[in-house]
Write a protein that holds these residues in place. Sequence first.
Motif, PDB file in Angstrom:
ATOM      1  N   VAL A  48      27.641 -17.541  17.840  1.00 18.33           N
ATOM      2  CA  VAL A  48      28.626 -18.050  18.785  1.00 18.33           C
ATOM      3  C   VAL A  48      28.293 -19.502  19.115  1.00 18.33           C
ATOM      4  O   VAL A  48      27.153 -19.960  18.949  1.00 18.33           O
ATOM      5  CB  VAL A  48      28.662 -17.219  20.082  1.00 18.33           C
ATOM      6  N   SER A  49      29.302 -20.215  19.594  1.00 13.90           N
ATOM      7  CA  SER A  49      29.108 -21.580  20.064  1.00 13.90           C
ATOM      8  C   SER A  49      29.184 -21.578  21.581  1.00 13.90           C
ATOM      9  O   SER A  49      30.195 -21.174  22.160  1.00 13.90           O
ATOM     10  CB  SER A  49      30.184 -22.507  19.493  1.00 13.90           C
ATOM     11  N   ALA A  50      28.102 -22.011  22.221  1.00 10.67           N
ATOM     12  CA  ALA A  50      28.029 -22.039  23.682  1.00 10.67           C
ATOM     13  C   ALA A  50      27.606 -23.428  24.123  1.00 10.67           C
ATOM     14  O   ALA A  50      26.512 -23.869  23.808  1.00 10.67           O
ATOM     15  CB  ALA A  50      27.035 -20.989  24.182  1.00 10.67           C
ATOM     16  N   LEU A  51      28.490 -24.127  24.832  1.00  8.04           N
ATOM     17  CA  LEU A  51      28.239 -25.504  25.273  1.00  8.04           C
ATOM     18  C   LEU A  51      27.891 -26.403  24.091  1.00  8.04           C
ATOM     19  O   LEU A  51      27.084 -27.317  24.193  1.00  8.04           O
ATOM     20  CB  LEU A  51      27.125 -25.540  26.325  1.00  8.04           C
ATOM     21  N   VAL A  67      26.338 -25.516  21.384  1.00  4.82           N
ATOM     22  CA  VAL A  67      25.113 -25.072  20.714  1.00  4.82           C
ATOM     23  C   VAL A  67      25.398 -23.771  19.974  1.00  4.82           C
ATOM     24  O   VAL A  67      26.022 -22.868  20.525  1.00  4.82           O
ATOM     25  CB  VAL A  67      23.979 -24.839  21.746  1.00  4.82           C
ATOM     26  N   THR A  68      24.947 -23.679  18.724  1.00  4.85           N
ATOM     27  CA  THR A  68      25.091 -22.431  17.985  1.00  4.85           C
ATOM     28  C   THR A  68      23.965 -21.484  18.370  1.00  4.85           C
ATOM     29  O   THR A  68      22.791 -21.842  18.316  1.00  4.85           O
ATOM     30  CB  THR A  68      25.069 -22.678  16.471  1.00  4.85           C
ATOM     31  N   ILE A  69      24.351 -20.273  18.754  1.00  5.75           N
ATOM     32  CA  ILE A  69      23.390 -19.267  19.181  1.00  5.75           C
ATOM     33  C   ILE A  69      23.577 -18.019  18.329  1.00  5.75           C
ATOM     34  O   ILE A  69      24.709 -17.553  18.134  1.00  5.75           O
ATOM     35  CB  ILE A  69      23.558 -18.930  20.668  1.00  5.75           C
ATOM     36  N   ALA A  70      22.479 -17.519  17.809  1.00  2.00           N
ATOM     37  CA  ALA A  70      22.489 -16.286  17.030  1.00  2.00           C
ATOM     38  C   ALA A  70      22.109 -15.131  17.944  1.00  2.00           C
ATOM     39  O   ALA A  70      21.013 -15.109  18.505  1.00  2.00           O
ATOM     40  CB  ALA A  70      21.517 -16.388  15.864  1.00  2.00           C
ATOM     41  N   ILE A  71      23.025 -14.186  18.102  1.00  4.02           N
ATOM     42  CA  ILE A  71      22.796 -13.025  18.971  1.00  4.02           C
ATOM     43  C   ILE A  71      22.400 -11.839  18.101  1.00  4.02           C
ATOM     44  O   ILE A  71      23.142 -11.431  17.199  1.00  4.02           O
ATOM     45  CB  ILE A  71      24.053 -12.678  19.773  1.00  4.02           C
ATOM     46  N   HIS A  72      21.241 -11.279  18.367  1.00  8.17           N
ATOM     47  CA  HIS A  72      20.751 -10.124  17.622  1.00  8.17           C
ATOM     48  C   HIS A  72      21.026  -8.865  18.442  1.00  8.17           C
ATOM     49  O   HIS A  72      20.578  -8.754  19.585  1.00  8.17           O
ATOM     50  CB  HIS A  72      19.250 -10.270  17.349  1.00  8.17           C
ATOM     51  N   VAL A  73      21.777  -7.946  17.842  1.00 12.87           N
ATOM     52  CA  VAL A  73      22.161  -6.720  18.531  1.00 12.87           C
ATOM     53  C   VAL A  73      21.783  -5.528  17.653  1.00 12.87           C
ATOM     54  O   VAL A  73      22.266  -5.409  16.525  1.00 12.87           O
ATOM     55  CB  VAL A  73      23.675  -6.675  18.834  1.00 12.87           C
ATOM     56  N   ALA A 124      27.743 -19.081  10.719  1.00  9.86           N
ATOM     57  CA  ALA A 124      26.293 -19.173  10.637  1.00  9.86           C
ATOM     58  C   ALA A 124      25.920 -20.565  10.152  1.00  9.86           C
ATOM     59  O   ALA A 124      26.568 -21.114   9.256  1.00  9.86           O
ATOM     60  CB  ALA A 124      25.756 -18.119   9.682  1.00  9.86           C
ATOM     61  N   PRO A 125      24.912 -21.183  10.752  1.00 13.90           N
ATOM     62  CA  PRO A 125      24.528 -22.538  10.332  1.00 13.90           C
ATOM     63  C   PRO A 125      23.990 -22.548   8.914  1.00 13.90           C
ATOM     64  O   PRO A 125      23.465 -21.553   8.417  1.00 13.90           O
ATOM     65  CB  PRO A 125      23.443 -22.921  11.340  1.00 13.90           C
ATOM     66  N   HIS A 126      24.124 -23.700   8.256  1.00 11.11           N
ATOM     67  CA  HIS A 126      23.569 -23.847   6.917  1.00 11.11           C
ATOM     68  C   HIS A 126      22.054 -23.821   6.984  1.00 11.11           C
ATOM     69  O   HIS A 126      21.445 -24.071   8.027  1.00 11.11           O
ATOM     70  CB  HIS A 126      24.044 -25.164   6.290  1.00 11.11           C
ATOM     71  N   ASP A 127      21.448 -23.529   5.860  1.00  9.85           N
ATOM     72  CA  ASP A 127      19.986 -23.503   5.805  1.00  9.85           C
ATOM     73  C   ASP A 127      19.417 -24.812   6.324  1.00  9.85           C
ATOM     74  O   ASP A 127      19.867 -25.888   5.947  1.00  9.85           O
ATOM     75  CB  ASP A 127      19.505 -23.273   4.365  1.00  9.85           C
ATOM     76  N   GLY A 128      18.448 -24.676   7.212  1.00  9.63           N
ATOM     77  CA  GLY A 128      17.767 -25.866   7.736  1.00  9.63           C
ATOM     78  C   GLY A 128      18.345 -26.365   9.034  1.00  9.63           C
ATOM     79  O   GLY A 128      17.709 -27.123   9.746  1.00  9.63           O
ATOM     80  N   GLU A 129      19.586 -25.953   9.358  1.00  7.54           N
ATOM     81  CA  GLU A 129      20.193 -26.434  10.593  1.00  7.54           C
ATOM     82  C   GLU A 129      19.698 -25.649  11.805  1.00  7.54           C
ATOM     83  O   GLU A 129      19.584 -26.193  12.890  1.00  7.54           O
ATOM     84  CB  GLU A 129      21.720 -26.347  10.503  1.00  7.54           C
TER      85      GLU A 129
END
Length: 261
Positions: A12-15, A17-23, A43-48
Amino acid sequence: MTHPTPGTPLHVSALGVTIAIHVGHEGLRALAATAWSGCAASAPHDGEGARQVSAPVVAADAGPAELARALQDLTQLVTREAIAARAGRLLMFHAGALCDQTTGATIAMVAPGGTGKTTVVRALGRGRGYVSDETVAVDDHHRVVPYCKPLSVRRPERPDVKDELAPAQLSLAAPAVQPWLAGLVVLRRDLPAGAGVLVEPVDALDALVLLAPETSSLARLDRPLQRLARLIESVGGLRRVRFHDAVDLEPLVADVLARRR
């Protein structure tokens, strides 16, 4: 929105910032994907890289109320992570915000948690851009970073339980253009029913006193009070708005959103 496969983080994009939520819980994963659809990100590219958040752990047989509480806790976790990532860069208010979908003019309505921000956004948001119901972030150029998070809505039959609803579930739309701050008000829902709306101008010093406690990571900014004062001045000053019914704020919101740069 396509639900992520088991083991795949929900991005998700929050403010900004890309955030990966693990559920881990499949039922909670599906609910989270729907609730956060307004903030869905690739999902961000590798390295991002991406900031990492783990959803609360719930039992395999968790019921609807427990899942709802876990979703509410998850929203708080994501918001805190986003604020931490933007600390020192953006001026962030505890506020709800709506924008004009053509010009981007935005009103930020500052208020403590639980005092009506979500109700106002829901009541007045249709046909406008939903910017946030919780955190409004402003950059050096007075552009507002959208945070189209789920809205926390109390269940009528269970006031102790809130549902995290995607903006689209409430007929709210993301901003169609870049939002920019056109007006700043402090909300106080302290008038009796039928009293209408009372708008009070706030002088510069009192404005700082009122707003500072309703910011996040203010001290992390360079010259924070000067920056806050400049922002207040740029929108024509701060106003305290006392009301009872959210719909009574419509003329005020319409007036601010009619402003042009």
